[in-house]
Scaffold this motif. Sequence first.
Motif, PDB file in Angstrom:
ATOM      1  N   ALA A 312       7.156  -0.264 -16.590  1.00 11.28           N
ATOM      2  CA  ALA A 312       7.774  -0.032 -15.280  1.00 11.28           C
ATOM      3  C   ALA A 312       6.917   0.917 -14.444  1.00 11.28           C
ATOM      4  O   ALA A 312       6.761   0.723 -13.233  1.00 11.28           O
ATOM      5  CB  ALA A 312       9.182   0.524 -15.458  1.00 11.28           C
ATOM      6  N   LEU A 313       6.353   1.940 -15.076  1.00 10.77           N
ATOM      7  CA  LEU A 313       5.495   2.872 -14.349  1.00 10.77           C
ATOM      8  C   LEU A 313       4.214   2.190 -13.875  1.00 10.77           C
ATOM      9  O   LEU A 313       3.687   2.510 -12.805  1.00 10.77           O
ATOM     10  CB  LEU A 313       5.163   4.077 -15.229  1.00 10.77           C
ATOM     11  CG  LEU A 313       6.340   4.987 -15.587  1.00 10.77           C
ATOM     12  CD1 LEU A 313       5.861   6.144 -16.451  1.00 10.77           C
ATOM     13  CD2 LEU A 313       7.029   5.509 -14.336  1.00 10.77           C
ATOM     14  N   ASP A 314       3.704   1.249 -14.674  1.00  7.83           N
ATOM     15  CA  ASP A 314       2.538   0.479 -14.235  1.00  7.83           C
ATOM     16  C   ASP A 314       2.888  -0.364 -13.002  1.00  7.83           C
ATOM     17  O   ASP A 314       2.085  -0.496 -12.071  1.00  7.83           O
ATOM     18  CB  ASP A 314       2.039  -0.425 -15.369  1.00  7.83           C
ATOM     19  CG  ASP A 314       1.437   0.373 -16.510  1.00  7.83           C
ATOM     20  OD1 ASP A 314       1.024   1.535 -16.278  1.00  7.83           O
ATOM     21  OD2 ASP A 314       1.394  -0.142 -17.647  1.00  7.83           O
ATOM     22  N   LEU A 315       4.098  -0.931 -13.017  1.00  8.77           N
ATOM     23  CA  LEU A 315       4.548  -1.681 -11.841  1.00  8.77           C
ATOM     24  C   LEU A 315       4.686  -0.756 -10.632  1.00  8.77           C
ATOM     25  O   LEU A 315       4.411  -1.153  -9.495  1.00  8.77           O
ATOM     26  CB  LEU A 315       5.887  -2.363 -12.132  1.00  8.77           C
ATOM     27  CG  LEU A 315       5.843  -3.554 -13.105  1.00  8.77           C
ATOM     28  CD1 LEU A 315       7.266  -3.982 -13.472  1.00  8.77           C
ATOM     29  CD2 LEU A 315       5.084  -4.718 -12.494  1.00  8.77           C
ATOM     30  N   ALA A 316       5.102   0.477 -10.882  1.00  7.31           N
ATOM     31  CA  ALA A 316       5.233   1.447  -9.790  1.00  7.31           C
ATOM     32  C   ALA A 316       3.895   1.699  -9.119  1.00  7.31           C
ATOM     33  O   ALA A 316       3.826   1.866  -7.883  1.00  7.31           O
ATOM     34  CB  ALA A 316       5.820   2.753 -10.319  1.00  7.31           C
ATOM     35  N   ASP A 317       2.825   1.722  -9.903  1.00  7.40           N
ATOM     36  CA  ASP A 317       1.493   1.911  -9.325  1.00  7.40           C
ATOM     37  C   ASP A 317       1.159   0.774  -8.353  1.00  7.40           C
ATOM     38  O   ASP A 317       0.614   1.004  -7.262  1.00  7.40           O
ATOM     39  CB  ASP A 317       0.436   1.976 -10.424  1.00  7.40           C
ATOM     40  CG  ASP A 317       0.515   3.264 -11.235  1.00  7.40           C
ATOM     41  OD1 ASP A 317       1.136   4.227 -10.751  1.00  7.40           O
ATOM     42  OD2 ASP A 317      -0.034   3.287 -12.348  1.00  7.40           O
ATOM     43  N   ALA A 318       1.477  -0.448  -8.755  1.00 15.17           N
ATOM     44  CA  ALA A 318       1.199  -1.607  -7.895  1.00 15.17           C
ATOM     45  C   ALA A 318       2.052  -1.554  -6.628  1.00 15.17           C
ATOM     46  O   ALA A 318       1.587  -1.894  -5.531  1.00 15.17           O
ATOM     47  CB  ALA A 318       1.470  -2.898  -8.664  1.00 15.17           C
ATOM     48  N   ILE A 319       3.305  -1.111  -6.769  1.00 13.08           N
ATOM     49  CA  ILE A 319       4.190  -0.996  -5.611  1.00 13.08           C
ATOM     50  C   ILE A 319       3.680   0.073  -4.655  1.00 13.08           C
ATOM     51  O   ILE A 319       3.681  -0.108  -3.427  1.00 13.08           O
ATOM     52  CB  ILE A 319       5.625  -0.698  -6.083  1.00 13.08           C
ATOM     53  CG1 ILE A 319       6.194  -1.903  -6.844  1.00 13.08           C
ATOM     54  CG2 ILE A 319       6.520  -0.336  -4.907  1.00 13.08           C
ATOM     55  CD1 ILE A 319       7.475  -1.605  -7.608  1.00 13.08           C
ATOM     56  N   ASP A 320       3.239   1.200  -5.196  1.00 11.78           N
ATOM     57  CA  ASP A 320       2.688   2.270  -4.359  1.00 11.78           C
ATOM     58  C   ASP A 320       1.447   1.798  -3.616  1.00 11.78           C
ATOM     59  O   ASP A 320       1.216   2.173  -2.455  1.00 11.78           O
ATOM     60  CB  ASP A 320       2.340   3.488  -5.221  1.00 11.78           C
ATOM     61  CG  ASP A 320       3.577   4.211  -5.728  1.00 11.78           C
ATOM     62  OD1 ASP A 320       4.676   3.979  -5.180  1.00 11.78           O
ATOM     63  OD2 ASP A 320       3.455   4.998  -6.686  1.00 11.78           O
ATOM     64  N   GLU A 321       0.647   0.976  -4.273  1.00 14.69           N
ATOM     65  CA  GLU A 321      -0.550   0.452  -3.633  1.00 14.69           C
ATOM     66  C   GLU A 321      -0.193  -0.458  -2.450  1.00 14.69           C
ATOM     67  O   GLU A 321      -0.827  -0.415  -1.387  1.00 14.69           O
ATOM     68  CB  GLU A 321      -1.390  -0.324  -4.654  1.00 14.69           C
ATOM     69  CG  GLU A 321      -2.625  -1.018  -4.080  1.00 14.69           C
ATOM     70  CD  GLU A 321      -3.617  -0.055  -3.436  1.00 14.69           C
ATOM     71  OE1 GLU A 321      -4.349  -0.485  -2.526  1.00 14.69           O
ATOM     72  OE2 GLU A 321      -3.650   1.129  -3.845  1.00 14.69           O
ATOM     73  N   LEU A 322       0.859  -1.271  -2.621  1.00 16.70           N
ATOM     74  CA  LEU A 322       1.307  -2.117  -1.518  1.00 16.70           C
ATOM     75  C   LEU A 322       1.789  -1.265  -0.339  1.00 16.70           C
ATOM     76  O   LEU A 322       1.501  -1.579   0.825  1.00 16.70           O
ATOM     77  CB  LEU A 322       2.435  -3.036  -1.995  1.00 16.70           C
ATOM     78  CG  LEU A 322       2.027  -4.262  -2.807  1.00 16.70           C
ATOM     79  CD1 LEU A 322       3.273  -4.989  -3.304  1.00 16.70           C
ATOM     80  CD2 LEU A 322       1.164  -5.203  -1.981  1.00 16.70           C
ATOM     81  N   GLU A 323       2.498  -0.199  -0.629  1.00 16.15           N
ATOM     82  CA  GLU A 323       2.977   0.657   0.447  1.00 16.15           C
ATOM     83  C   GLU A 323       1.798   1.320   1.157  1.00 16.15           C
ATOM     84  O   GLU A 323       1.810   1.476   2.382  1.00 16.15           O
ATOM     85  CB  GLU A 323       3.938   1.713  -0.087  1.00 16.15           C
ATOM     86  CG  GLU A 323       4.572   2.544   1.016  1.00 16.15           C
ATOM     87  CD  GLU A 323       5.711   3.415   0.536  1.00 16.15           C
ATOM     88  OE1 GLU A 323       6.733   3.507   1.243  1.00 16.15           O
ATOM     89  OE2 GLU A 323       5.570   4.003  -0.558  1.00 16.15           O
TER      90      GLU A 323
END
Length: 403
Positions: A312-323
């Motif tokens: 989930a934290l790895d997914l958070a990194d990808a989400i932060d990158e999109l933002e």
Amino acid sequence: MGELGTQGGVQDTAKRLRAIGDELSDRFYERADVVRTLIVTLLAGQHSLLLGPPGTAKSELARELTGRFEGASYWEILLSKFTAPTRMFGPVDVAALARGEYRQVYDGRATTAHIAFIDEIFKCSTAALNETLGFLNERIYHPESGGEPINCPLIGAITASNELPSGDDTAAIYDRLLVRIEVGYLEDPAHFAALVRSAVSRPAPPTRTTVELAALQQAVTEAVPAVDVPDVIVDAVCTLRAALRRKELVASDRRWRQAVGLLQASAYLDGRPAVAETDLSVLTHVLWDSPAQRPTVEREVLHLVNPDAKEALDLADAIDELEAQLDAMAGQSREALSEWVIKKAHNQLATAGKRLERLRVEAAGAGRSTAAIDRVTGRQRAVRARVLTEALGMDASMVQAQL
């Protein structure tokens, strides 16, 4: 029969504490892990810090939790640089002073409290610093008139601050707060909408489970220390310490030793006789000094005990990158933004959302904590709402209907 009765009482106390946690988590959005961690900290007889900006319900949450212990003496104060020690621990008895006697009145002050809430803890005055440290560390107070120190019945203190300590004096207090919990503004747009609706609605009075002071004291002094700590947990703690040292994150031996009590309290709260790997998750709130270090600590802990949360934290990194990409595209045409959403952002956010849903089901089914997954899900929903409103021009009500 007496032993069975004791065991039944222990289980009932843990069950009631879990009910309190559930009730507060339903009332305070995105605070389930905060609530649980505060309860665990009290059960371990330790102190906690709620660290976050104003308006994040730190004080309200602390008051609601501390008010659940019937028969406990409660003390609360908002500190400032001018707060005198006597205001905290006992004002001078004016009537006695008129008779030529110097005496302090302790009732209703920190000196007689079982549970305390200290707001703006790092604004503690220099004059009150040593007495506050003695109160938190040794549970003692030295009267202004001298004489023998007074033993205080304090079980644990919940403290709060909008900022980290700025000097060596208040850093000493910070060091004595074993558990440090970051509290931010709501991430999930659905939770924010529910918060707004709650301001104009008249909800039914919530269920209010309580625990007797004697039951809490018995849990803290007897039941929690009796929880077994298997060798595999000791090995896991040693592995975690080595991993954090490789990241140049070093906690004191005292902090590590005190953390064992938190692991026991976590197991007790869940009704287990021995610490399990899932209890190590509470260490994400113990082993950092600055908020910048917390994500690293969290990753190392979850890598050890909770593989789905790590993903989930790895997914958070990808989400932060999109933002970050959305921020970088500020000022571009609606056509360019729409193309970016269609070709990249929408699919990535949708995929992340579905994966987070599956991870939560798997974690809940295995009895693992879903706190990290829930937090990342809030981020995913928040970024998706930004993409829909800012990049596609949808209004908030339409976005809310799709989340």
